[in-house]
Enzyme design. Structure first.
Site, PDB file in Angstrom:
ATOM      1  N   LYS A 174       1.254  -1.530  -0.210  1.00  0.00           N
ATOM      2  CA  LYS A 174       0.119  -0.175  -0.036  1.00  0.00           C
ATOM      3  C   LYS A 174       0.959   1.529  -0.188  1.00  0.00           C
ATOM      4  O   LYS A 174       0.684   1.671  -0.853  1.00  0.00           O
ATOM      5  CB  LYS A 174      -1.198  -0.151   0.923  1.00  0.00           C
ATOM      6  N   ARG A 192      -9.362   0.840   8.710  1.00  0.00           N
ATOM      7  CA  ARG A 192      -8.744  -0.504   8.915  1.00  0.00           C
ATOM      8  C   ARG A 192      -9.939  -1.289   9.649  1.00  0.00           C
ATOM      9  O   ARG A 192      -9.792  -2.170  10.244  1.00  0.00           O
ATOM     10  CB  ARG A 192      -7.655  -0.091   9.685  1.00  0.00           C
ATOM     11  N   ARG A 244      11.466  -5.743   4.922  1.00  0.00           N
ATOM     12  CA  ARG A 244      11.407  -4.031   4.498  1.00  0.00           C
ATOM     13  C   ARG A 244      12.771  -3.358   5.260  1.00  0.00           C
ATOM     14  O   ARG A 244      12.313  -3.493   6.355  1.00  0.00           O
ATOM     15  CB  ARG A 244       9.774  -3.766   4.921  1.00  0.00           C
ATOM     16  N   ARG A 264      11.044  -1.681  11.051  1.00  0.00           N
ATOM     17  CA  ARG A 264      10.337  -0.852  12.107  1.00  0.00           C
ATOM     18  C   ARG A 264      10.449  -1.699  13.277  1.00  0.00           C
ATOM     19  O   ARG A 264      10.363  -2.925  12.673  1.00  0.00           O
ATOM     20  CB  ARG A 264       9.010  -1.136  11.117  1.00  0.00           C
ATOM     21  N   ARG A 307      -0.037  -8.788  13.659  1.00  0.00           N
ATOM     22  CA  ARG A 307      -0.700  -7.715  12.785  1.00  0.00           C
ATOM     23  C   ARG A 307      -1.634  -8.294  11.749  1.00  0.00           C
ATOM     24  O   ARG A 307      -2.573  -7.994  11.305  1.00  0.00           O
ATOM     25  CB  ARG A 307       0.014  -6.560  12.283  1.00  0.00           C
TER      26      ARG A 307
HETATM   27  P1  AMP Z   1       0.643   0.500   8.681  1.00  0.00           P
HETATM   28  O1  AMP Z   1       1.769   1.637   9.014  1.00  0.00           O
HETATM   29  O2  AMP Z   1       0.253   1.099   8.249  1.00  0.00           O
HETATM   30  O3  AMP Z   1       0.876  -0.713   8.763  1.00  0.00           O
HETATM   31  O4  AMP Z   1       0.920   1.153  10.523  1.00  0.00           O
HETATM   32  C1  AMP Z   1       1.251   0.557  11.213  1.00  0.00           C
HETATM   33  C2  AMP Z   1       0.469   0.638  12.746  1.00  0.00           C
HETATM   34  O5  AMP Z   1      -0.035   1.625  13.600  1.00  0.00           O
HETATM   35  C3  AMP Z   1      -0.649  -0.795  12.833  1.00  0.00           C
HETATM   36  O6  AMP Z   1      -0.280  -1.696  13.487  1.00  0.00           O
HETATM   37  C4  AMP Z   1      -1.554  -0.173  14.047  1.00  0.00           C
HETATM   38  O7  AMP Z   1      -1.682  -0.665  15.657  1.00  0.00           O
HETATM   39  C5  AMP Z   1      -1.687   1.683  13.393  1.00  0.00           C
HETATM   40  N1  AMP Z   1      -2.475   1.658  13.004  1.00  0.00           N
HETATM   41  C6  AMP Z   1      -2.432   2.352  11.487  1.00  0.00           C
HETATM   42  N2  AMP Z   1      -3.552   2.754  11.121  1.00  0.00           N
HETATM   43  C7  AMP Z   1      -4.095   2.125  11.899  1.00  0.00           C
HETATM   44  C8  AMP Z   1      -5.292   2.497  11.812  1.00  0.00           C
HETATM   45  N3  AMP Z   1      -6.706   3.377  10.093  1.00  0.00           N
HETATM   46  N4  AMP Z   1      -6.167   1.636  12.711  1.00  0.00           N
HETATM   47  C9  AMP Z   1      -5.783   1.597  13.974  1.00  0.00           C
HETATM   48  N5  AMP Z   1      -3.914   1.243  14.150  1.00  0.00           N
HETATM   49  C10 AMP Z   1      -3.634   1.691  12.807  1.00  0.00           C
END
Ligand code: AMP
Length: 214
Positions: free
Chosen positions: A14, A89, A128, A161, A172
């Site tokens: 994404k 999400r 990554r 990360r 996740r």
């Molecule tokens: P990402 O970079 O999109 O993989 O997001 C990293 C982490 O941020 C996720 O594992 C969640 O803990 C939190 N996070 C990001 N976007 C959301 C969302 N829309 N709702 C809830 N938690 C989020």
């Protein structure tokens, strides 16, 4: 108004595809993950709270992310459109997004569902790397930088990360299946969903996406 939602598991690409779309459509990427990581880095109260969920591979509470996105959508650079990456999400987030967009006179034009096998996802996430300077993304095998550990674009240090570690990745993915995957059905009814086979070469996937959006 081009309002794009990118759906897909963690590691489905994404962020990578969103960054390419910002260039071709001149609209911003709204990544809740990036914004939350920024808040964690700057040590805000919201960041401190979010960190406990993020470190465990859990989801940050809906009201927190909804608030962040609502504020962000009102900024001037979203006038022509936006690319939502990692939001919504959960179903309540999607419902809140509908309400916020209506309030702001904006709308979703396309929902792209990036589909990748779980085996490939695990391989992608564990290799990554992200640039600490400019946020560019790499993969140690599939998209390596020219010099190991250094960003091609800005020379910044490449980091893994905190949540791209095996036990957190597993959590996740569990949360993705439970809370996020149902969004594909939520949006299917709108007739705006495009499934995209998102395995393999980044540029080929982007080509497919670009054709779908034109
Ligand atoms: P990402 O970079 O999109 O993989 O997001 C990293 C982490 O941020 C996720 O594992 C969640 O803990 C939190 N996070 C990001 N976007 C959301 C969302 N829309 N709702 C809830 N938690 C989020």
């Amino acid at each position: 108004m081009r309002g794009i939602i990118l759906l897909g598991a963690p590691g489905s690409g994404k962020g990578t595809q969103a960054k390419k779309l910002t260039v071709s459509f001149s609209i911003p990427q709204i990544s809740t993950g990036d914004m939350l990581r920024e808040a964690v880095k700057s040590g805000t109260e919201m960041g401190r709270q979010a960190k406990t969920f993020m470190d465990q591979g859990g989801l940050v509470p809906d009201e927190v992310v909804i608030g962040i996105v609502k504020d962000r959508l009102q900024e001037k650079d979203c006038e022509k459109g936006f690319i939502l990456d990692g939001f919504p999400r959960t179903i309540p987030q999607a419902e809140a997004l509908d309400r916020v967009l209506k309030e702001l006179g904006k709308e979703i034009s396309s929902v792209l569902s990036l589909e990748v096998d779980e085996e490939e996802i695990l391989e992608r996430l564990s290799g990554r790397r992200t640039c600490s300077g400019c946020g560019a993304m790499y993969h140690v095998r599939f998209n390596p930088p020219k010099t190991e550990g250094r960003c091609d674009k800005c020379g910044g240090t490449l980091l893994q990360r905190d949540d791209d570690r095996e036990d957190t990745i597993r959590e996740r993915l569990v949360n993705y299946k439970k809370s996020t995957k149902p969004l594909i059905d939520f949006y299917r009814g709108t007739g705006k969903v495009h499934a995209v086979k998102a395995s393999g070469d980044i540029d080929t996937i982007f080509e497919t996406i670009s054709q779908l959006l034109h």
